[in-house]
Design an enzyme around this catalytic site. Structure first.
Site, PDB file in Angstrom:
ATOM      1  N   SER A 147       0.843  -1.189   0.000  1.00  0.00           N
ATOM      2  CA  SER A 147       0.000   0.000   0.000  1.00  0.00           C
ATOM      3  C   SER A 147       0.887   1.251   0.000  1.00  0.00           C
ATOM      4  O   SER A 147       1.772   1.375  -0.850  1.00  0.00           O
ATOM      5  CB  SER A 147      -0.940  -0.046   1.211  1.00  0.00           C
ATOM      6  OG  SER A 147      -1.930   0.930   1.129  1.00  0.00           O
ATOM      7  N   ASP A 328      -8.727  -6.472  -4.615  1.00  0.00           N
ATOM      8  CA  ASP A 328      -8.360  -5.174  -4.034  1.00  0.00           C
ATOM      9  C   ASP A 328      -9.017  -4.076  -4.864  1.00  0.00           C
ATOM     10  O   ASP A 328      -8.665  -3.879  -6.025  1.00  0.00           O
ATOM     11  CB  ASP A 328      -6.828  -5.037  -4.059  1.00  0.00           C
ATOM     12  CG  ASP A 328      -6.352  -3.767  -3.359  1.00  0.00           C
ATOM     13  OD1 ASP A 328      -7.189  -2.892  -3.043  1.00  0.00           O
ATOM     14  OD2 ASP A 328      -5.133  -3.652  -3.147  1.00  0.00           O
ATOM     15  N   HIS A 361      -7.963  -5.179  -0.280  1.00  0.00           N
ATOM     16  CA  HIS A 361      -6.685  -4.515  -0.034  1.00  0.00           C
ATOM     17  C   HIS A 361      -5.948  -5.118   1.155  1.00  0.00           C
ATOM     18  O   HIS A 361      -4.726  -5.215   1.158  1.00  0.00           O
ATOM     19  CB  HIS A 361      -6.955  -3.031   0.193  1.00  0.00           C
ATOM     20  CG  HIS A 361      -5.723  -2.183   0.239  1.00  0.00           C
ATOM     21  ND1 HIS A 361      -4.850  -2.076  -0.822  1.00  0.00           N
ATOM     22  CD2 HIS A 361      -5.212  -1.393   1.221  1.00  0.00           C
ATOM     23  CE1 HIS A 361      -3.861  -1.265  -0.490  1.00  0.00           C
ATOM     24  NE2 HIS A 361      -4.045  -0.841   0.736  1.00  0.00           N
TER      25      HIS A 361
END
Lengths: 390, 390
Positions: A147, A328, A361
């Site tokens: 991320s 995601d 995610h």
């Protein structure tokens, strides 16, 4: 594995992207494993919004204190600390140890609070490289992050090409989409319109904008989980309390299927989100939240190159491993493929894995055999091999 | 076309799904076109969260007062008021005319505020049928709605099978997913944790929870637009003010690409969302918002039938037109297909159109040639044809 947090003070001023200058600052960090005599086996782990330098291991005499990536980093784990010297570092502006809004401003003797400057991914990378300097590490075997951590890994690869041989970029994006920014902005508005925010100077009022932080975290949380996963985990299930209709203050009605007809949490997903939001609001700093989301919004390496991401990556000499997760929807595989395409346009050495995972995610933090095997194989082969020629 | 709002008072008590009873209530409504002598050409339009009985036309001497579905309903339009007698009705609990939290509670002589009961899709449909009774309409040619309006159209079809010949269900879902409920719950929390909410009794404090409403609307708005559409419309564009760096109170820095390094809106998407949120917070009632989102959460016709949607639809005798939009991620085409499948399992007459449109959930309100042609053709052929046998 027992972890021990360390702190390094830097007295050389750091000029930030905003133009502001931090005259001095500390970085909190941890290390796992041993740096080899050639200093060729160091791996830097970069963290995302809600994490810190405490990547792996546990703190002595502290139950349930596993680091946030303890399933990935440790002895015999995919990033094997029996071989690698792994460094976890806390970003500037954080509320977990490195200098941030909760730290004392040397100019005033009081906490920075709202006066803490805006920090960017570039600023973080600059400060991390200074930490490497202090640790005597000229070149990392690898930099790795998921991320926002993946953004730092990318940034280090082109900003300090000679400082890293491998960049592992997981569940990241080359910049935030309008929708990504929109979610961040709603979360910020929730915090900034909380009357307990006081323009960020809530410290001076002995309060914190808890409600704003709670709502911000609830919004964020929705984007971390896939729609399908939320459906599988919660669906339209009622929370136990709802099903039992324990709320005796309300008149019992001939209601449909145990509905409460009140605004108390009644579906499981409501209870879950409120719990997550409330927990977060008890330990996370609002000024940190605002700054970290802005750092996300600002990251856009292609912007200085007329939108050409390949030009941004051009200086990089590292090899890349890019990983995305099918469900995601915060940073979708399509966004990772943009990174891969830019690297291929540059004729860089890039390996790409799109992992079929239901978790959205959050998958980058979870156990997933294929994902972990991929990372393990990359470290065992590509990263270790690169030490010979370092 | 000039529209005139009407109001009908009902003094027969209405028992709600929650068990609460409204001893009396009014419904605000409008009609367009003329009811034919056989009373076979009536079309009921049901509205979603942020709309009312003002479906079409303009108010006399009021510029820009077009109804919310004026592109769909009117003389020569897809739902042609030269032929059909169209009724727009405002839902109970609304803040736009029908009895709701802003109305006077006959029991106290003061506004209901937080004491207004919870209302459901079923309650709305029950009250709409009473309006039809008063208007002398035994059977609708069609009931039609988008989003939450589509849920009312579905509900009327199986709850009052003999009262309707066609149900047009647009951009709807057979129930809310966990993610849908999650977004609603975050919006509710934003409102309920606003200190100006006062447990819903803000009226008595002469205030409104504006900040909470603003954040709630911003969250909602993100889900109404497709990711792609947001990207096309705003992308990472900076708002004009940002690009010009007009904020002279901040030191000018050698910043990247006009970034402001402040928490003022700087990307266009931020300015847009704040504008939408602020506008909404000036006219929408917080207690209405809470109730309408709960009505959405609760709607689940299959629940009483062990999750079998076909069983829920079994009593219906209407023909159905179901329409979805490819980029709608709030109520995706997959959710509409669940409705279609249940109707097919029941061997009902159903037409399904999946419209390729970039606008996300909002598409049901927008001009789209194929969409409008589909509705027009359905009314010109199926709906008109059904009048002969009515």
């Amino acid at each position: 594995m027992i972890a021990s947090p360390l702190k390094m003070l830097f007295t050389e001023p750091l000029k930030l992207a905003s133009g502001a200058v931090l005259s001095e600052y500390s970085l909190a960090f941890e290390t796992y494993g041993n740096l080899n005599p050639q200093k060729t086996n160091a791996v830097l782990i970069c963290h995302a919004l809600n994490a810190s330098h405490h990547v792996a291991g546990v703190y002595e005499d502290q139950a349930k204190s596993e680091g946030w990536w303890d399933n990935m980093v440790g002895p015999g784990k995919p990033v094997d600390t029996d071989h690698f010297f792994v460094i976890g570092v806390n970003n500037l502006g954080s509320c977990f140890g490195s200098t941030g809004p909760l730290s004392t401003n040397p100019a005033t003797g009081k906490p920075y609070g709202a006066d803490f400057p805006m920090v960017t991914v570039e600023d973080w990378v600059d400060s991390h490289v200074r930490l490497l300097d202090q640790l005597g590490i000229r070149q990392l075997a690898a930099v790795m992050g998921g991320s926002l951590g993946g953004m730092q890994a990318m940034c280090l690869s082109y900003r300090y090409p000679d400082r890293v041989r491998h960049a592992i970029v997981i569940a990241a994006a080359p910049n935030l989409s309008a929708q990504n920014i929109a979610f961040n902005e709603v979360a910020r508005q929730a915090i900034m319109t909380d009357p307990d925010f006081y323009g960020g100077h809530f410290e001076t009022k002995n309060t914190v904008p808890k409600n704003g932080l709670m709502v911000a975290r609830m919004i964020g949380h929705i984007t971390y989980i896939s729609d399908d996963q939320m459906e599988t985990k919660f669906g339209r299930g009622l929370s136990e309390k709802s099903e039992k209709s324990e709320d005796s203050s309300k008149p019992q009605t001939e209601s449909v299927a145990g509905l409460k007809f009140s605004f108390e949490p009644e579906f499981q997903i409501e209870s879950y989100l409120r719990y997550q939001g409330e927990k977060f609001s008890r330990y996370y700093d609002a000024n940190t939240y605002l700054r970290v989301t802005k750092a996300l919004d600002y990251f856009d390496p292609a912007a200085e190159h007329g939108g050409d991401l390949a030009k941004a990556f051009a200086p990089a000499t590292a090899q890349f491993l890019v990983i995305s997760f099918t469900t995601d929807w915060r940073f979708s595989p399509a966004r990772s493929r943009e990174i891969v395409k830019a690297l291929l346009d540059d004729k860089k050495d890039v390996t790409y894995a799109e992992i079929d995972a239901p978790h959205g995610h959050d998958a980058f933090l979870l156990d997933n055999a294929l994902y972990h095997r991929t990372v393990r194989a990359y470290f065992e082969h590509a990263v270790i091999a690169s030490e010979a020629t370092a």
